[in-house]
Each structure stands twice: as C-alpha cells, then as structure tokens.
Design a protein around this motif. Structure first.
Motif, PDB file in Angstrom:
ATOM      1  N   GLU A 351       0.823  -1.208   0.000  1.00 35.67           N
ATOM      2  CA  GLU A 351       0.000   0.000   0.000  1.00 35.67           C
ATOM      3  C   GLU A 351       0.858   1.259   0.000  1.00 35.67           C
ATOM      4  O   GLU A 351       0.539   2.242  -0.679  1.00 35.67           O
ATOM      5  CB  GLU A 351      -0.939   0.010   1.208  1.00 35.67           C
ATOM      6  N   ALA A 352       1.963   1.232   0.754  1.00 35.93           N
ATOM      7  CA  ALA A 352       2.885   2.379   0.771  1.00 35.93           C
ATOM      8  C   ALA A 352       3.449   2.619  -0.625  1.00 35.93           C
ATOM      9  O   ALA A 352       3.582   3.777  -1.069  1.00 35.93           O
ATOM     10  CB  ALA A 352       4.005   2.131   1.773  1.00 35.93           C
ATOM     11  N   TYR A 353       3.782   1.541  -1.314  1.00 31.95           N
ATOM     12  CA  TYR A 353       4.283   1.654  -2.693  1.00 31.95           C
ATOM     13  C   TYR A 353       3.230   2.285  -3.598  1.00 31.95           C
ATOM     14  O   TYR A 353       3.517   3.223  -4.357  1.00 31.95           O
ATOM     15  CB  TYR A 353       4.673   0.271  -3.210  1.00 31.95           C
ATOM     16  N   ARG A 354       1.986   1.796  -3.507  1.00 28.23           N
ATOM     17  CA  ARG A 354       0.915   2.321  -4.348  1.00 28.23           C
ATOM     18  C   ARG A 354       0.681   3.803  -4.069  1.00 28.23           C
ATOM     19  O   ARG A 354       0.531   4.603  -5.008  1.00 28.23           O
ATOM     20  CB  ARG A 354      -0.373   1.522  -4.104  1.00 28.23           C
ATOM     21  N   ARG A 355       0.639   4.167  -2.795  1.00 27.55           N
ATOM     22  CA  ARG A 355       0.413   5.567  -2.438  1.00 27.55           C
ATOM     23  C   ARG A 355       1.551   6.463  -2.940  1.00 27.55           C
ATOM     24  O   ARG A 355       1.317   7.604  -3.370  1.00 27.55           O
ATOM     25  CB  ARG A 355       0.274   5.703  -0.915  1.00 27.55           C
ATOM     26  N   THR A 356       2.768   5.975  -2.878  1.00 27.66           N
ATOM     27  CA  THR A 356       3.911   6.756  -3.355  1.00 27.66           C
ATOM     28  C   THR A 356       3.844   6.956  -4.858  1.00 27.66           C
ATOM     29  O   THR A 356       4.118   8.058  -5.365  1.00 27.66           O
ATOM     30  CB  THR A 356       5.224   6.066  -2.950  1.00 27.66           C
ATOM     31  N   GLU A 357       3.454   5.908  -5.584  1.00 30.49           N
ATOM     32  CA  GLU A 357       3.308   6.041  -7.035  1.00 30.49           C
ATOM     33  C   GLU A 357       2.207   7.040  -7.370  1.00 30.49           C
ATOM     34  O   GLU A 357       2.324   7.819  -8.328  1.00 30.49           O
ATOM     35  CB  GLU A 357       3.003   4.678  -7.653  1.00 30.49           C
ATOM     36  N   GLU A 358       1.143   7.046  -6.582  1.00 32.71           N
ATOM     37  CA  GLU A 358       0.067   8.011  -6.795  1.00 32.71           C
ATOM     38  C   GLU A 358       0.532   9.430  -6.490  1.00 32.71           C
ATOM     39  O   GLU A 358       0.159  10.385  -7.194  1.00 32.71           O
ATOM     40  CB  GLU A 358      -1.144   7.644  -5.936  1.00 32.71           C
ATOM     41  N   PHE A 359       1.350   9.571  -5.451  1.00 36.32           N
ATOM     42  CA  PHE A 359       1.914  10.892  -5.133  1.00 36.32           C
ATOM     43  C   PHE A 359       2.770  11.380  -6.289  1.00 36.32           C
ATOM     44  O   PHE A 359       2.670  12.535  -6.729  1.00 36.32           O
ATOM     45  CB  PHE A 359       2.734  10.834  -3.851  1.00 36.32           C
ATOM     46  N   ILE A 360       3.626  10.510  -6.803  1.00 36.66           N
ATOM     47  CA  ILE A 360       4.499  10.888  -7.914  1.00 36.66           C
ATOM     48  C   ILE A 360       3.680  11.295  -9.132  1.00 36.66           C
ATOM     49  O   ILE A 360       3.981  12.291  -9.807  1.00 36.66           O
ATOM     50  CB  ILE A 360       5.465   9.728  -8.262  1.00 36.66           C
ATOM     51  N   ALA A 361       2.617  10.553  -9.402  1.00 35.72           N
ATOM     52  CA  ALA A 361       1.751  10.836 -10.552  1.00 35.72           C
ATOM     53  C   ALA A 361       0.912  12.098 -10.364  1.00 35.72           C
ATOM     54  O   ALA A 361       0.334  12.618 -11.321  1.00 35.72           O
ATOM     55  CB  ALA A 361       0.854   9.641 -10.838  1.00 35.72           C
ATOM     56  N   GLY A 362       0.812  12.555  -9.116  1.00 37.77           N
ATOM     57  CA  GLY A 362       0.032  13.755  -8.836  1.00 37.77           C
ATOM     58  C   GLY A 362      -1.420  13.498  -8.554  1.00 37.77           C
ATOM     59  O   GLY A 362      -2.224  14.435  -8.458  1.00 37.77           O
ATOM     60  N   THR A 363      -1.797  12.224  -8.383  1.00 31.79           N
ATOM     61  CA  THR A 363      -3.188  11.888  -8.075  1.00 31.79           C
ATOM     62  C   THR A 363      -3.439  11.790  -6.570  1.00 31.79           C
ATOM     63  O   THR A 363      -4.576  11.565  -6.151  1.00 31.79           O
ATOM     64  CB  THR A 363      -3.593  10.558  -8.740  1.00 31.79           C
ATOM     65  N   ARG A 364      -2.405  11.922  -5.798  1.00 32.69           N
ATOM     66  CA  ARG A 364      -2.516  11.964  -4.330  1.00 32.69           C
ATOM     67  C   ARG A 364      -1.679  13.135  -3.839  1.00 32.69           C
ATOM     68  O   ARG A 364      -0.506  13.276  -4.218  1.00 32.69           O
ATOM     69  CB  ARG A 364      -2.031  10.637  -3.718  1.00 32.69           C
ATOM     70  N   GLU A 365      -2.258  13.968  -2.980  1.00 33.62           N
ATOM     71  CA  GLU A 365      -1.553  15.182  -2.563  1.00 33.62           C
ATOM     72  C   GLU A 365      -0.343  14.887  -1.704  1.00 33.62           C
ATOM     73  O   GLU A 365       0.736  15.416  -1.915  1.00 33.62           O
ATOM     74  CB  GLU A 365      -2.509  16.128  -1.805  1.00 33.62           C
ATOM     75  N   ARG A 366      -0.550  14.031  -0.667  1.00 36.77           N
ATOM     76  CA  ARG A 366       0.569  13.779   0.241  1.00 36.77           C
ATOM     77  C   ARG A 366       0.713  12.294   0.555  1.00 36.77           C
ATOM     78  O   ARG A 366       1.580  11.881   1.245  1.00 36.77           O
ATOM     79  CB  ARG A 366       0.397  14.546   1.553  1.00 36.77           C
TER      80      ARG A 366
END
Length: 366
Positions: A351-366
C-alpha cells in the motif's frame, strides 16, 4: 529541468554513497541498476546538486565536498571515485550531542576527530542555507543525536527549506514537529531511512508473509553487526532508544497482533571493525503452521550498508522536490511510509508503494 539544490548535515558514509550515486547515474546509457525510479516528475538523479554541507570532523571541515566524502572515518564502498570538484566547502556544524564520549577511546581511522574550528550558531546555519539556495536539508547525523537533530530541524524551519530526516530521532512522526512544518507549508519526509533491501524491509516482508499464509509468528529477533562509525556510535546503548523503537515498530506494524516485548528483539548487536561498511543481519523467526506444528526460519543477509540507502534517499529528494513544485507542505505521508522505517503513518509495504506512485503521478496530494 532545474537542479534540485540540497544541503547535507553529516558527511559520513551515507552522504558519500548518495553523492557518488548522483554522479554515477548521470551516464544516460547506463542501465539504472539499483534505482527504483530513473525519473520522478522529470527529475533524474543527476539533477541533484549539493550546495551546502556541514560536519564536525577536522578531516572534512574546509574540504570540498568531493574530497570530504572519501575522508576518514568514512569506509563505505567506492563505486564512483571520480567526483568533480563541487566548489562547496564543508562548513563546521554544531556538535551538541552528536559525538558520544566513548568514541574518544578508538583510533582516528575508526572514530570522529572533532575540528577545533568554532562551532556554527543557528544564525550561521540558517544564513548558509539561505545564501546557498538550498531547497532542502538532509539529516545524516549519528544515532542518538537528539539535541543536534532538533537543532538542524529548527534551522530548516527558520530558513524555510524542506527537511529529510534519514535517522531515528522522531521529527516527522512527532505531531508537535509535524505541525510546525505544516504551519509554515514546508515539506518534510522522515523518520529513519528504510534501506533498499536491508534488514528491516526484509523482516517486514517476511512477517507479512507469515500473516498472509496463516502462520502464527510467536517470536523473532534481528541481530545486526557492522564496522562503520554508526555501529561504533551505537555501542553506547543509551543512544539506542529511538533506533530500537523505529526498527521494532516497523516490523510490529505489519502484524495483526503485536508480539509481546519479550518475544521480539531488533537492533544493533555489535561492532566489528574489519566489517567496515558491510552490515550483516542474522534473522530468526519462530512460528506454528497447520495443526500447531512448529517451524522456524533463519536468514543471514550481508549488504554494504550505506549504498543500500542511497537510492531510497535519491527518490525521497525528488519526491520532496515535487512537493515544493506543487506548493505542498507538511509531512509527505505517502513517500515517508515507503522510504522510512518510522513514518507518521505506517502502511503495509504494497500500500505504501501504491500511495507513493500516486503521489508521484500527482493523483494523491501527500
């Protein structure tokens, strides 16, 4: 892309590996072995530039960063010996509790030689951060440097630069400190860098595997030995409270039911000078399978300690830069959960990996 301008507090083995890596991966046609991301938001490792550096060792203070990273007591692997002159001289830092008294009992090639230059004040550090154009400050101080880490965190806040806390003094995971960075809209990632493939991430993955395969984990230990200044420093057990908490919590957090304190032991075991920057982990896990039938697993992991964190920090730097570009401040929860042992919020690694990829993509703020 513009350069990512960083400052570093503590020019030890980890800083050496990081700076070597920045130069090493500038070669475009080189296979990016060891990198989790060749690019993050368009930024490559070679876009990182050291613009300020602080240390307290006489063999580093006053030297160009390109030379200081190879000065004793640094003993990590040299995989990129030809580092061009940076034009950045290592400045004298603030000692506070950064040097444990017992380290005076060891030879100069193993321990710190404290510079006789006048220690920096907060004003000195803040001015250097501002004048250098640094966008973020990386903390690589020795384990147990509680006062010194808080000092540098305060300098980052006052200078208005982001902070990446690579060691186990709890700043990003401390609500009071996190609030300070949030209020000033300054990004922070921490605490205590999780190596690329080190003892903690291996232990976490195996503990999670036990859970998912229905194996009851009953007791476990992780014993680590090494021969760098980090392990020498940690012979002073009074400096280990936050380190043990960081490593233990990283494993406990993936279990549905935490082990009793008597049944889990994680932390540095001993200093073996000839190992230098090689870290050896001895891991044992005991549990029960189907029908309450007992089983155990033993693992020996040998890694060069400092390069093992270099690629993770290169990613943390670039994620921090994305936050700056996007005007995002405060704790970067997703990157911290993937890059650090003791983040403000612990997530399972997938889940941490997925959230980090989303952060990098700009689909998750933090």
């Amino acid at each position: 892309m513009t350069k990512i301008k960083i400052a570093i507090a503590g020019i030890g083995n980890c800083a050496s590996s990081l700076i070597q890596g920045i130069e090493y991966y500038k070669v475009e046609d080189k296979e990016p072995i060891g990198l989790m991301h060749r690019e993050i938001g368009g930024y490559k490792p070679g876009d990182i530039e050291v613009v300020a550096a602080f240390d307290i060792d006489a063999r580093k203070v006053g030297e160009d960063v390109s030379k200081a990273i190879f000065a004793p007591p640094n003993c990590t692997a040299v995989f990129c010996p030809d580092i061009p002159s940076t034009g950045v001289k290592v400045k004298m830092g603030k000692i506070l509790d950064g040097v444990s008294d017992h380290m005076k009992n060891y030879g100069e090639k193993y321990t710190f030689v404290v510079s006789k230059e006048q220690e920096a004040t907060k004003v000195d550090i803040v001015n250097e951060l501002k004048n250098s154009g640094a966008e973020m400050l990386l903390n690589y101080l020795p384990v147990g440097s509680e006062e010194a880490v808080r000092f540098y965190a305060e300098c980052a806040l006052e200078a208005g630069v982001a902070f990446i806390n690579n060691m186990p003094v709890f700043i990003a995971s401390n609500p009071e400190w996190a609030k300070k960075f949030e209020e000033k809209n300054i990004p922070i990632i921490g605490d205590d860098v999780k190596a690329q493939l080190g003892a903690t991430i291996t232990h976490r993955i195996l503990a999670d595997l036990f859970e998912k395969r229905g194996v009851k984990l009953e007791r476990t230990y992780q014993l680590n030995t090494g021969g760098n200044t980090d392990f020498l420093n940690m012979l002073n057990r009074s400096r280990l409270a936050s380190k043990r908490e960081s490593k233990t919590e990283a494993v406990q957090s993936v279990l549905s039911k935490k082990l009793d304190d008597d049944n889990i032991h994680i932390g540095p075991s001993d200093y073996v000078a000839w190992q230098k920057d090689n870290k050896i982990c001895f891991l044992r896990m005991e549990g029960k399978l189907f029908g309450d039938v007992p089983m155990n697993l033993e693992l020996r992991l040998s890694v060069e300690d400092s390069p093992n964190s270099g690629g993770v920090v290169i990613d943390a730097i670039r994620c921090c830069k994305l936050a700056l570009d996007r005007g995002i401040g405060g704790v970067l929860y997703s990157p911290a959960s993937y890059f650090m042992k003791h983040p403000a919020i612990q997530y399972p690694d997938d889940e941490a990996y997925r959230r980090t990829e989303e952060f990098i993509a700009g689909t998750r703020e933090r």
